[in-house]
Design a protein around this motif. Structure first.
Motif, PDB file in Angstrom:
ATOM      1  N   VAL A 320       6.150  22.983 -36.141  1.00 31.63           N
ATOM      2  CA  VAL A 320       7.324  23.105 -37.196  1.00 31.63           C
ATOM      3  C   VAL A 320       8.323  24.161 -36.481  1.00 31.63           C
ATOM      4  CG1 VAL A 320       5.983  25.056 -38.276  1.00 31.63           C
ATOM      5  CG2 VAL A 320       7.556  23.673 -39.619  1.00 31.63           C
ATOM      6  N   VAL A 321       7.736  25.095 -36.010  1.00 36.36           N
ATOM      7  CA  VAL A 321       8.727  26.067 -35.216  1.00 36.36           C
ATOM      8  C   VAL A 321       9.625  25.356 -34.160  1.00 36.36           C
ATOM      9  CG1 VAL A 321       8.838  28.150 -33.933  1.00 36.36           C
ATOM     10  CG2 VAL A 321       7.151  28.210 -35.958  1.00 36.36           C
ATOM     11  N   GLN A 322       8.936  24.768 -33.121  1.00 38.45           N
ATOM     12  CA  GLN A 322       9.743  23.916 -32.143  1.00 38.45           C
ATOM     13  C   GLN A 322      10.698  23.083 -32.624  1.00 38.45           C
ATOM     14  OE1 GLN A 322       9.981  24.891 -28.904  1.00 38.45           O
ATOM     15  NE2 GLN A 322       8.557  26.986 -30.019  1.00 38.45           N
ATOM     16  N   THR A 323      10.341  22.320 -33.741  1.00 35.37           N
ATOM     17  CA  THR A 323      11.036  21.406 -34.133  1.00 35.37           C
ATOM     18  C   THR A 323      12.550  22.195 -34.898  1.00 35.37           C
ATOM     19  OG1 THR A 323       9.497  20.045 -34.867  1.00 35.37           O
ATOM     20  CG2 THR A 323      11.546  19.785 -35.810  1.00 35.37           C
ATOM     21  N   MET A 324      12.186  23.442 -35.498  1.00 33.15           N
ATOM     22  CA  MET A 324      13.355  24.187 -35.926  1.00 33.15           C
ATOM     23  C   MET A 324      14.190  24.706 -34.971  1.00 33.15           C
ATOM     24  SD  MET A 324      15.072  25.126 -38.648  1.00 33.15           S
ATOM     25  CE  MET A 324      14.073  24.868 -40.150  1.00 33.15           C
ATOM     26  N   VAL A 325      13.696  25.194 -33.733  1.00 35.13           N
ATOM     27  CA  VAL A 325      14.325  25.759 -32.578  1.00 35.13           C
ATOM     28  C   VAL A 325      15.124  24.467 -32.146  1.00 35.13           C
ATOM     29  CG1 VAL A 325      14.044  26.426 -30.279  1.00 35.13           C
ATOM     30  CG2 VAL A 325      12.606  27.412 -32.086  1.00 35.13           C
ATOM     31  N   GLU A 326      14.827  23.226 -32.204  1.00 35.97           N
ATOM     32  CA  GLU A 326      15.760  22.293 -31.628  1.00 35.97           C
ATOM     33  C   GLU A 326      16.524  21.978 -32.551  1.00 35.97           C
ATOM     34  OE1 GLU A 326      17.151  19.891 -29.220  1.00 35.97           O
ATOM     35  OE2 GLU A 326      15.353  20.909 -28.475  1.00 35.97           O
ATOM     36  N   ALA A 327      16.586  22.074 -33.859  1.00 36.12           N
ATOM     37  CA  ALA A 327      17.672  21.685 -34.744  1.00 36.12           C
ATOM     38  C   ALA A 327      18.418  23.016 -34.771  1.00 36.12           C
ATOM     39  CB  ALA A 327      16.789  22.044 -36.109  1.00 36.12           C
ATOM     40  N   THR A 382      22.865  23.838 -43.840  1.00 36.23           N
ATOM     41  CA  THR A 382      22.760  22.491 -44.482  1.00 36.23           C
ATOM     42  C   THR A 382      22.436  21.511 -43.318  1.00 36.23           C
ATOM     43  OG1 THR A 382      24.093  22.870 -46.413  1.00 36.23           O
ATOM     44  CG2 THR A 382      23.445  20.769 -45.945  1.00 36.23           C
ATOM     45  N   LYS A 383      23.333  21.878 -42.344  1.00 38.87           N
ATOM     46  CA  LYS A 383      23.230  21.097 -41.047  1.00 38.87           C
ATOM     47  C   LYS A 383      21.780  21.161 -40.346  1.00 38.87           C
ATOM     48  CE  LYS A 383      28.239  21.014 -39.882  1.00 38.87           C
ATOM     49  NZ  LYS A 383      29.295  21.372 -38.735  1.00 38.87           N
ATOM     50  N   VAL A 384      21.277  22.431 -40.306  1.00 34.23           N
ATOM     51  CA  VAL A 384      20.061  22.734 -39.463  1.00 34.23           C
ATOM     52  C   VAL A 384      18.963  22.165 -40.345  1.00 34.23           C
ATOM     53  CG1 VAL A 384      18.354  24.485 -38.982  1.00 34.23           C
ATOM     54  CG2 VAL A 384      21.010  24.953 -38.544  1.00 34.23           C
ATOM     55  N   TYR A 385      19.019  22.157 -41.674  1.00 31.08           N
ATOM     56  CA  TYR A 385      18.025  21.366 -42.484  1.00 31.08           C
ATOM     57  C   TYR A 385      17.813  20.132 -42.387  1.00 31.08           C
ATOM     58  CZ  TYR A 385      17.352  25.551 -45.451  1.00 31.08           C
ATOM     59  OH  TYR A 385      16.967  27.321 -45.932  1.00 31.08           O
ATOM     60  N   ALA A 386      19.252  19.290 -42.440  1.00 29.78           N
ATOM     61  CA  ALA A 386      19.181  17.900 -42.244  1.00 29.78           C
ATOM     62  C   ALA A 386      18.752  17.505 -40.684  1.00 29.78           C
ATOM     63  CB  ALA A 386      20.846  17.449 -42.241  1.00 29.78           C
ATOM     64  N   VAL A 387      19.222  18.115 -39.489  1.00 29.18           N
ATOM     65  CA  VAL A 387      18.704  17.901 -38.237  1.00 29.18           C
ATOM     66  C   VAL A 387      17.013  18.202 -38.152  1.00 29.18           C
ATOM     67  CG1 VAL A 387      19.029  18.460 -35.704  1.00 29.18           C
ATOM     68  CG2 VAL A 387      20.862  18.275 -37.159  1.00 29.18           C
ATOM     69  N   PHE A 388      16.856  19.326 -38.610  1.00 33.33           N
ATOM     70  CA  PHE A 388      15.183  19.325 -38.566  1.00 33.33           C
ATOM     71  C   PHE A 388      14.491  18.375 -39.445  1.00 33.33           C
ATOM     72  CE2 PHE A 388      11.373  20.536 -40.905  1.00 33.33           C
ATOM     73  CZ  PHE A 388      10.972  21.270 -39.910  1.00 33.33           C
ATOM     74  N   ALA A 389      14.792  17.812 -40.755  1.00 34.35           N
ATOM     75  CA  ALA A 389      14.189  16.754 -41.250  1.00 34.35           C
ATOM     76  C   ALA A 389      14.214  15.531 -40.233  1.00 34.35           C
ATOM     77  CB  ALA A 389      14.832  16.699 -42.625  1.00 34.35           C
ATOM     78  N   ALA A 390      15.314  15.139 -39.925  1.00 32.44           N
ATOM     79  CA  ALA A 390      15.324  13.935 -38.862  1.00 32.44           C
ATOM     80  C   ALA A 390      14.387  14.145 -37.955  1.00 32.44           C
ATOM     81  CB  ALA A 390      16.788  13.551 -38.769  1.00 32.44           C
ATOM     82  N   LEU A 391      14.536  15.167 -37.186  1.00 32.40           N
ATOM     83  CA  LEU A 391      13.372  15.306 -35.957  1.00 32.40           C
ATOM     84  C   LEU A 391      12.050  15.212 -36.547  1.00 32.40           C
ATOM     85  CD1 LEU A 391      15.311  18.028 -34.113  1.00 32.40           C
ATOM     86  CD2 LEU A 391      15.190  15.602 -33.475  1.00 32.40           C
ATOM     87  N   ALA A 392      11.673  15.991 -37.408  1.00 33.52           N
ATOM     88  CA  ALA A 392      10.388  16.191 -38.019  1.00 33.52           C
ATOM     89  C   ALA A 392       9.649  14.745 -38.474  1.00 33.52           C
ATOM     90  CB  ALA A 392      10.272  17.198 -39.269  1.00 33.52           C
ATOM     91  N   LEU A 393      10.591  13.647 -38.949  1.00 35.65           N
ATOM     92  CA  LEU A 393      10.188  12.637 -39.239  1.00 35.65           C
ATOM     93  C   LEU A 393      10.022  11.642 -38.115  1.00 35.65           C
ATOM     94  CD1 LEU A 393      11.309  11.922 -43.000  1.00 35.65           C
ATOM     95  CD2 LEU A 393       9.419  13.053 -42.063  1.00 35.65           C
ATOM     96  N   GLY A 394      10.387  12.078 -36.976  1.00 34.08           N
ATOM     97  CA  GLY A 394      10.018  11.058 -35.524  1.00 34.08           C
ATOM     98  C   GLY A 394      11.248  10.429 -35.287  1.00 34.08           C
ATOM     99  N   ALA A 395      12.597  10.863 -35.756  1.00 41.23           N
ATOM    100  CA  ALA A 395      13.654  10.284 -35.182  1.00 41.23           C
ATOM    101  C   ALA A 395      13.844  10.266 -33.584  1.00 41.23           C
ATOM    102  CB  ALA A 395      14.990  10.786 -35.861  1.00 41.23           C
ATOM    103  N   ALA A 396      13.406  11.110 -33.072  1.00 41.64           N
ATOM    104  CA  ALA A 396      13.432  11.503 -31.708  1.00 41.64           C
ATOM    105  C   ALA A 396      12.521  10.968 -30.771  1.00 41.64           C
ATOM    106  CB  ALA A 396      13.660  12.731 -31.525  1.00 41.64           C
ATOM    107  N   GLY A 397      11.444  10.416 -31.478  1.00 38.87           N
ATOM    108  CA  GLY A 397      10.314  10.080 -30.941  1.00 38.87           C
ATOM    109  C   GLY A 397      10.279   8.460 -30.305  1.00 38.87           C
TER     110      GLY A 397
END
Length: 397
Positions: A320-327, A382-397
């Motif tokens: 969760v922290v590393q995903t937020m760092v990336e966002a 709002t931008k950070v939340y949106a990018v975090f959510a997309a990354l957290a749901l695996g869009a980068a995987g």
């Protein structure tokens, strides 16, 4: 798809005007602790109108529900955005506009509680909408929980997690759009000094409990407790466990009989860092009371622990922290610093079970006249939340 492509696609579907408008709407609805119902109704209606699934006014306390909903993308992790609806009472001295006007003046939105934390709620809902509209190939669920009673006993968060789980969580407390790993806890102790009552005219036959309390207050206020802490905790939170006599309940009520009081209660507010136990703080209180007894040999007191809210500290290496760092990297283009807060978050009630990171718009000072937040801060959150959510749901995987 790499993180930069994810950010580009989801941000192309982000409606910043929507975030600004929704922030202004929530600022127009008073939600002082005990009166969260109208704001919960607005937020649940907003989610329903937007097509969220499982929208509900989840009962917590009479007329004080949580507003919850979610957007589903199939199998995958359950990611929760959450924040509290309740605020402290309105500060005096508003001059720019009314505290519930939601006025937009020179690029800033004015509203009581906008930083703690009405803006974050609007940003979170808008971010979930953007992820849904992005067309990214996602798996999992984005859940939203606007909770009540944060400034009471955190019953809103407790109630939510009695019925729902999350694999990771973002708490939108005000962090100046920085990443906070955690916060201090809160231990309340009540110290009751015990004297001997008598009529005021018989002063020398009495032992004034208020006077005894004064000795204790002086000793407690001079406390400088610096317990053993690991280096990371000390660097994040500082060395001292803050402790202060916050409220005093003593003496006689207005219009009461003429007599010297035999009881006075001191509410001691302690703010421990992660790793500081109740026993460590209690030992410091006992040391202070020994000092009061040295001042006046008649000193007697009882000590009661009346409330415990745990400190919280996330693992900086956690998903969760590393995903937020990336966002934050993708939105701001720099390497974010990992920080911590002195205030208390709802993670005191659920952080031990749910891996959580804290990120939200707004910072100190808060709850002051003409409280306001810049549109640019709302946009960035709002931008950070949106990018975090997309990354957290695996869009980068």
């Amino acid at each position: 798809m790499n993180p930069s492509k994810v950010a580009e696609q989801v941000l192309a579907h982000l409606d910043i005007d929507r975030a600004i408008d929704l922030t202004r709407q929530v600022c127009r609805v008073p939600s002082i602790l005990g009166d969260e119902g109208p704001l919960a109704t607005l937020l649940s209606s907003t989610m329903s109108d937007s097509g969220f699934d499982a929208v509900e006014l989840q009962p917590v306390l009479p007329d004080r529900p949580n507003a919850i909903g979610e957007v589903r993308f199939g199998e995958g992790p359950r990611v929760l955005f959450t924040g509290h609806m309740d605020t402290k009472p309105v500060s005096i001295g508003w001059t720019k506009c009314g505290p519930f006007s939601g006025e937009l003046i020179d690029g800033r939105i004015y509203g009581h509680g906008i930083m703690d934390m009405k803006a974050a709620l609007a940003c979170q809902i808008t971010a979930i909408e953007a992820v849904r509209s992005s067309g990214l190939d996602l798996g999992g669920t984005l859940a939203m929980a606007a909770v009540s009673d944060h400034m009471g006993d955190q019953l809103g968060s407790i109630r939510y997690f009695e019925e729902h789980h999350a694999d990771m969580c973002v708490l939108g407390e005000l962090s100046d759009n920085e990443i906070f790993l955690g916060h201090r806890g809160r231990y309340y102790f009540d110290i009751t000094t015990q004297g001997k009552s008598a009529h005021t005219c018989h002063k020398h036959q009495a032992i004034n409990a208020n006077t005894l309390a004064a000795h204790a207050i002086i000793e407690l206020d001079s406390s400088r407790l610096e317990p053993d802490l690991d280096p990371q905790t000390k660097a994040l939170f500082g060395p001292e466990t803050m402790m202060a006599p916050g409220r005093v309940y003593g003496g006689l009520p207005p219009g009461g009989p003429s007599m010297i009081p035999d009881e006075c209660v001191i509410r001691v507010d302690c703010r421990p860092q992660p790793g500081v136990s109740v026993e460590t703080v209690r030992a410091e209180i006992d040391r202070c009371l020994d000092g009061a007894r040295a001042r006046d040999e008649r000193f007697q007191a009882e000590v009661e622990l009346v409330d415990v809210k745990a400190p919280y500290l996330a693992d900086p290496k956690s998903t969760v922290v590393q995903t937020m760092v990336e966002a934050v990297r993708q939105v701001r283009g720099d390497e974010p610093e990992l920080m911590a807060a002195g205030w208390l978050g709802d993670t005191a009630s659920f952080g031990a079970d749910i891996s959580t990171v804290i990120f939200g718009p707004g910072g100190e000072p808060v709850y002051c006249a003409d409280e306001n937040l810049s549109v640019s801060d709302i946009e960035e959150a709002t931008k950070v939340y949106a990018v975090f959510a997309a990354l957290a749901l695996g869009a980068a995987g």
